[in-house]
Design a protein around this motif. Sequence first.
Motif, PDB file in Angstrom:
ATOM      1  N   SER A  76       0.849  -1.169   0.000  1.00 56.59           N
ATOM      2  CA  SER A  76       0.000   0.000   0.000  1.00 56.59           C
ATOM      3  C   SER A  76       0.885   1.219   0.000  1.00 56.59           C
ATOM      4  O   SER A  76       2.096   1.131   0.124  1.00 56.59           O
ATOM      5  N   GLY A  77       0.304   2.376  -0.128  1.00 53.93           N
ATOM      6  CA  GLY A  77       1.098   3.576  -0.279  1.00 53.93           C
ATOM      7  C   GLY A  77       1.823   3.998   0.973  1.00 53.93           C
ATOM      8  O   GLY A  77       2.770   4.765   0.913  1.00 53.93           O
ATOM      9  N   SER A  78       1.431   3.548   2.167  1.00 57.22           N
ATOM     10  CA  SER A  78       2.101   3.972   3.382  1.00 57.22           C
ATOM     11  C   SER A  78       2.147   2.837   4.363  1.00 57.22           C
ATOM     12  O   SER A  78       1.313   1.945   4.356  1.00 57.22           O
ATOM     13  N   PRO A  79       3.144   2.811   5.263  1.00 58.03           N
ATOM     14  CA  PRO A  79       3.267   1.733   6.230  1.00 58.03           C
ATOM     15  C   PRO A  79       2.057   1.673   7.142  1.00 58.03           C
ATOM     16  O   PRO A  79       1.461   2.681   7.492  1.00 58.03           O
ATOM     17  N   ARG A  83       4.262  -5.160   3.407  1.00 56.57           N
ATOM     18  CA  ARG A  83       3.852  -4.073   2.527  1.00 56.57           C
ATOM     19  C   ARG A  83       4.700  -2.832   2.776  1.00 56.57           C
ATOM     20  O   ARG A  83       5.174  -2.185   1.837  1.00 56.57           O
ATOM     21  N   ALA A  84       4.880  -2.522   4.050  1.00 53.20           N
ATOM     22  CA  ALA A  84       5.683  -1.352   4.396  1.00 53.20           C
ATOM     23  C   ALA A  84       7.126  -1.522   3.951  1.00 53.20           C
ATOM     24  O   ALA A  84       7.762  -0.581   3.453  1.00 53.20           O
ATOM     25  N   GLY A 114       1.127   6.805  -4.656  1.00 51.44           N
ATOM     26  CA  GLY A 114       0.151   6.395  -3.655  1.00 51.44           C
ATOM     27  C   GLY A 114      -0.564   5.094  -3.940  1.00 51.44           C
ATOM     28  O   GLY A 114      -1.494   4.727  -3.219  1.00 51.44           O
ATOM     29  N   THR A 115      -0.195   4.390  -4.977  1.00 47.52           N
ATOM     30  CA  THR A 115      -0.807   3.102  -5.312  1.00 47.52           C
ATOM     31  C   THR A 115       0.056   1.972  -4.783  1.00 47.52           C
ATOM     32  O   THR A 115       1.279   2.027  -4.901  1.00 47.52           O
ATOM     33  N   GLY A 116      -0.575   0.946  -4.186  1.00 43.24           N
ATOM     34  CA  GLY A 116       0.174  -0.214  -3.729  1.00 43.24           C
ATOM     35  C   GLY A 116       0.796  -0.955  -4.897  1.00 43.24           C
ATOM     36  O   GLY A 116       0.275  -0.933  -6.015  1.00 43.24           O
ATOM     37  N   PHE A 117       1.905  -1.637  -4.651  1.00 45.13           N
ATOM     38  CA  PHE A 117       2.612  -2.297  -5.744  1.00 45.13           C
ATOM     39  C   PHE A 117       1.777  -3.394  -6.383  1.00 45.13           C
ATOM     40  O   PHE A 117       1.748  -3.525  -7.617  1.00 45.13           O
TER      41      PHE A 117
END
Length: 276
Positions: free
Chosen positions: A17-20, A31-32, A103-106
Amino acid sequence: MPPRDAPAKNPEPAEDSGSPSNSVSPHAERRAETMRLFHEMKKLPPDDPERERIREAIIRDHMPYARHIAVRYGGRGEVVEDFVQVAYLGLVKATDNFDPDHGTGFLGYATPMILGEIKRYFRDATWDVHVPRRMQELSSALRKATEQLTHDLGRSPTVAELAERLKADPEEITEALDATEAYTTASLDRPVRMESASATLTDFLGDDDPRFDAVVNREVLKPLLARLGERDKRILLMRFFRGMTQSEIGNQLGVSQMQVSRLLSRILDELRAGFG
């Protein structure tokens, strides 16, 4: 491209996601960590060895996820490893083009790219007999239309009904039906090009983690659901998450059950179209 069967530290996909996240979930931590690696890689010059090391680590960590997507398509009869290599190519392209600042998750970025590579390969390279591109595309659309009309009508659709749904001539529909015969399925005993010469498609059935399907479907659906209007989202919520009947939904919205049925059909058609 990374080696064909490069080991991964963790068999589950590193969804991003875009932030931890503050959650202690291992998935949130991964994700983070993935986003941290992308940010770190972005700061380094293209010729920095550390940048290449980080890039390879990200690709290797997501290879099991790409392989899972490929196996879903390889099960149609093609050599599984061919699809896996194409999926890896999509993963590499996604890694090289992903911008963590958007801001998009990978996974939300990589999944459509991997699917696109596989679908292009499936369309262009998996027919035993050469068929014109138009017929290949129409054959693919025909399978989906047949499934939907069979569900809606409670019977197999006629050629005329298929032609109306696809806005094509009945003659084209007949040609597309004939063209599907050019694609030949393979026996489950067919050998695959793996390390073991005796390996067959049967050896690769039944080993998938069911959580992969949920991840793939969720990531593909996210942008499609985001484009729906508020009423459409509310209808889906009531029908598929609250288990309400069409009549109950109609009472909530102040419309008839028949109108709810038509609205649901339109919404689901839009989502299916987004899956390609």
